[in-house]
Enzyme design. Structure first.
Site, PDB file in Angstrom:
ATOM      1  N   SER A 244       0.850  -1.195   0.000  1.00 60.83           N
ATOM      2  CA  SER A 244       0.000   0.000   0.000  1.00 60.83           C
ATOM      3  C   SER A 244       0.881   1.238   0.000  1.00 60.83           C
ATOM      4  O   SER A 244       1.976   1.228   0.584  1.00 60.83           O
ATOM      5  CB  SER A 244      -0.894   0.025   1.245  1.00 60.83           C
ATOM      6  OG  SER A 244      -1.575   1.267   1.330  1.00 60.83           O
TER       7      SER A 244
ATOM      8  N   TYR B  84      -1.744  -0.269  10.308  1.00 65.38           N
ATOM      9  CA  TYR B  84      -1.899  -0.860   8.969  1.00 65.38           C
ATOM     10  C   TYR B  84      -0.742  -0.415   8.073  1.00 65.38           C
ATOM     11  O   TYR B  84      -0.131  -1.228   7.364  1.00 65.38           O
ATOM     12  CB  TYR B  84      -3.251  -0.425   8.397  1.00 65.38           C
ATOM     13  CG  TYR B  84      -3.476  -0.712   6.923  1.00 65.38           C
ATOM     14  CD1 TYR B  84      -3.937  -1.958   6.501  1.00 65.38           C
ATOM     15  CD2 TYR B  84      -3.278   0.278   5.958  1.00 65.38           C
ATOM     16  CE1 TYR B  84      -4.165  -2.213   5.149  1.00 65.38           C
ATOM     17  CE2 TYR B  84      -3.508   0.034   4.618  1.00 65.38           C
ATOM     18  CZ  TYR B  84      -3.953  -1.211   4.212  1.00 65.38           C
ATOM     19  OH  TYR B  84      -4.188  -1.457   2.881  1.00 65.38           O
TER      20      TYR B  84
HETATM   21  P1  NAP Z   1     -11.587  -5.960  -0.382  1.00 71.93           P
HETATM   22  O1  NAP Z   1     -12.358  -5.423  -1.526  1.00 71.93           O
HETATM   23  O2  NAP Z   1     -12.091  -5.741   1.011  1.00 71.93           O
HETATM   24  O3  NAP Z   1     -11.345  -7.521  -0.635  1.00 71.93           O
HETATM   25  C1  NAP Z   1     -10.613  -8.240   0.317  1.00 71.93           C
HETATM   26  C2  NAP Z   1     -10.461  -9.667  -0.148  1.00 71.93           C
HETATM   27  O4  NAP Z   1      -9.643 -10.365   0.793  1.00 71.93           O
HETATM   28  C3  NAP Z   1     -11.777 -10.414  -0.204  1.00 71.93           C
HETATM   29  O5  NAP Z   1     -11.694 -11.342  -1.270  1.00 71.93           O
HETATM   30  C4  NAP Z   1     -11.812 -11.152   1.142  1.00 71.93           C
HETATM   31  O6  NAP Z   1     -12.588 -12.346   1.098  1.00 71.93           O
HETATM   32  C5  NAP Z   1     -10.356 -11.494   1.303  1.00 71.93           C
HETATM   33  N1  NAP Z   1      -9.933 -11.721   2.680  1.00 71.93           N
HETATM   34  C6  NAP Z   1      -9.954 -10.868   3.719  1.00 71.93           C
HETATM   35  N2  NAP Z   1      -9.432 -11.444   4.816  1.00 71.93           N
HETATM   36  C7  NAP Z   1      -9.065 -12.695   4.446  1.00 71.93           C
HETATM   37  C8  NAP Z   1      -8.466 -13.790   5.105  1.00 71.93           C
HETATM   38  N3  NAP Z   1      -8.121 -13.721   6.409  1.00 71.93           N
HETATM   39  N4  NAP Z   1      -8.228 -14.930   4.423  1.00 71.93           N
HETATM   40  C9  NAP Z   1      -8.563 -15.025   3.100  1.00 71.93           C
HETATM   41  N5  NAP Z   1      -9.133 -14.034   2.416  1.00 71.93           N
HETATM   42  C10 NAP Z   1      -9.387 -12.874   3.089  1.00 71.93           C
HETATM   43  O7  NAP Z   1     -10.078  -5.383  -0.372  1.00 71.93           O
HETATM   44  P2  NAP Z   1      -9.207  -4.674  -1.521  1.00 71.93           P
HETATM   45  O8  NAP Z   1      -9.403  -3.212  -1.404  1.00 71.93           O
HETATM   46  O9  NAP Z   1      -9.392  -5.341  -2.821  1.00 71.93           O
HETATM   47  O10 NAP Z   1      -7.735  -4.954  -0.937  1.00 71.93           O
HETATM   48  C11 NAP Z   1      -6.885  -5.958  -1.473  1.00 71.93           C
HETATM   49  C12 NAP Z   1      -5.471  -5.652  -1.008  1.00 71.93           C
HETATM   50  O11 NAP Z   1      -5.103  -4.351  -1.465  1.00 71.93           O
HETATM   51  C13 NAP Z   1      -5.297  -5.627   0.508  1.00 71.93           C
HETATM   52  O12 NAP Z   1      -4.063  -6.222   0.853  1.00 71.93           O
HETATM   53  C14 NAP Z   1      -5.289  -4.143   0.837  1.00 71.93           C
HETATM   54  O13 NAP Z   1      -4.589  -3.870   2.021  1.00 71.93           O
HETATM   55  C15 NAP Z   1      -4.599  -3.598  -0.391  1.00 71.93           C
HETATM   56  N6  NAP Z   1      -4.841  -2.160  -0.657  1.00 71.93           N
HETATM   57  C16 NAP Z   1      -6.096  -1.719  -0.931  1.00 71.93           C
HETATM   58  C17 NAP Z   1      -6.282  -0.356  -1.165  1.00 71.93           C
HETATM   59  C18 NAP Z   1      -7.635   0.234  -1.478  1.00 71.93           C
HETATM   60  O14 NAP Z   1      -7.773   1.458  -1.442  1.00 71.93           O
HETATM   61  N7  NAP Z   1      -8.648  -0.553  -1.786  1.00 71.93           N
HETATM   62  C19 NAP Z   1      -5.189   0.513  -1.122  1.00 71.93           C
HETATM   63  C20 NAP Z   1      -3.930   0.002  -0.846  1.00 71.93           C
HETATM   64  C21 NAP Z   1      -3.750  -1.341  -0.622  1.00 71.93           C
HETATM   65  P3  NAP Z   1     -14.096 -12.384   1.701  1.00 71.93           P
HETATM   66  O15 NAP Z   1     -14.903 -11.424   0.918  1.00 71.93           O
HETATM   67  O16 NAP Z   1     -14.522 -13.792   1.516  1.00 71.93           O
HETATM   68  O17 NAP Z   1     -13.959 -11.941   3.145  1.00 71.93           O
END
Ligand code: NAP
Length: 242
Positions: free
Chosen positions: A137, A151
């Site tokens: 991130s 985080y």
């Molecule tokens: P998201 O839309 O909330 O999706 C999270 C995904 O991770 C879902 O498929 C969820 O599955 C799964 N998950 C959560 N906890 C888990 C666990 N303990 N074991 C297995 N699967 C798990 O999140 P996102 O925004 O796409 O984020 C993805 C990555 O990008 C993360 O590492 C996040 O920190 C990083 N990131 C995101 C942003 C942003 O602005 N969105 C920015 C920087 C970095 P379920 O639905 O089944 O729970």
């Protein structure tokens, strides 16, 4: 050899966009997820519609046995070539002094322990010429004051994991890189208590808008692909200038 890729957290958000993107680019894809079965089924259907083999496995990345089961299930698709270490969580936005222990524990468990467990399985199983991408991130270098410093600190650990693993696996011809997204339009912001954060933050993003999951997926596809054959240990920022 046809690429076979595991994507943790592949049911929604950045992981789901990456699964669809990689399937279109010729990867067979195993997605792991935790509890949203319907979302996982929809992504799997799209992988199959692209003409690729796929599997969706409920696997909590904080549990070593479930992680091993995910990698075992992916073996049915062919020899493993790549991992996208993506499953991550935030916690409610707020001042550092108000951080609850359970939220701290969860963020460390999923974003650090989970990444290490999956990277370890990948390091044992990925074939020569393969690659790992860790989803970090922009918070790792911004620090996220007033939001979620814990985080941000764990995401900085992701960058260090990337650098160390890149060097350790290089002699085996396995590349390890990270992407560092800024504010991307996914459901993760609802968990942090500010579902409209992408819109609220637009004014302070140099490009003037939040990013879309597919804009991160494209960078992940590049880092896994042949155009990145001399790229390892890199953290590619995808943050609209943040
Ligand atoms: P998201 O839309 O909330 O999706 C999270 C995904 O991770 C879902 O498929 C969820 O599955 C799964 N998950 C959560 N906890 C888990 C666990 N303990 N074991 C297995 N699967 C798990 O999140 P996102 O925004 O796409 O984020 C993805 C990555 O990008 C993360 O590492 C996040 O920190 C990083 N990131 C995101 C942003 C942003 O602005 N969105 C920015 C920087 C970095 P379920 O639905 O089944 O729970």
């Amino acid at each position: 050899m046809e690429p076979v890729t595991i994507i943790t957290g592949g049911s929604r958000g950045i992981g789901a966009a990456t699964a669809r993107r990689l399937a279109a680019a010729g990867h067979h894809v195993a997605i792991g997820y935790r509890r949203d079965h319907d979302a996982a089924k929809a992504v799997l259907a799209d992988i199959h519609a692209a003409g690729r083999r796929g599997v969706a496995v409920p696997a909590d990345t904080t549990d070593p046995e479930q992680v091993a089961a995910l990698f075992d299930a992916a073996a049915d698709l062919g020899p493993l070539t790549s991992l996208v270490n993506n499953a991550g969580v935030t916690s409610p936005i707020g001042p550092f002094t108000e951080l609850a222990f359970d939220d701290l524990r969860r963020v460390v468990d999923v974003n650090l322990i989970g990444y290490v467990l999956c990277a370890q399985q990948a390091a044992r199983r990925i074939t020569r010429g393969g690659a790992i991408v860790n989803v970090s991130s922009a918070a790792a270098t911004l620090g996220s004051p007033g939001e979620y410093i814990h985080y941000a600190a764990v995401k900085a650990a992701t960058d260090t994991l990337t650098i160390g693993l890149a060097k350790e696996l290089a002699p085996r011809g396995i590349r390890v890189n990270a992407v560092a997204p800024g504010i991307i339009r996914t459901d993760i912001h609802a968990v942090s208590g500010v579902p409209d954060r992408p819109d609220r933050a637009a004014g302070r993003i140099p490009l003037g808008r939040a990013g879309e999951p597919d804009e991160v997926a494209g960078a992940i596809a590049f880092l896994l692909g042949p155009d990145a054959s001399y790229t390892t240990g890199a953290v590619l920022r995808i943050a609209g200038g943040l």
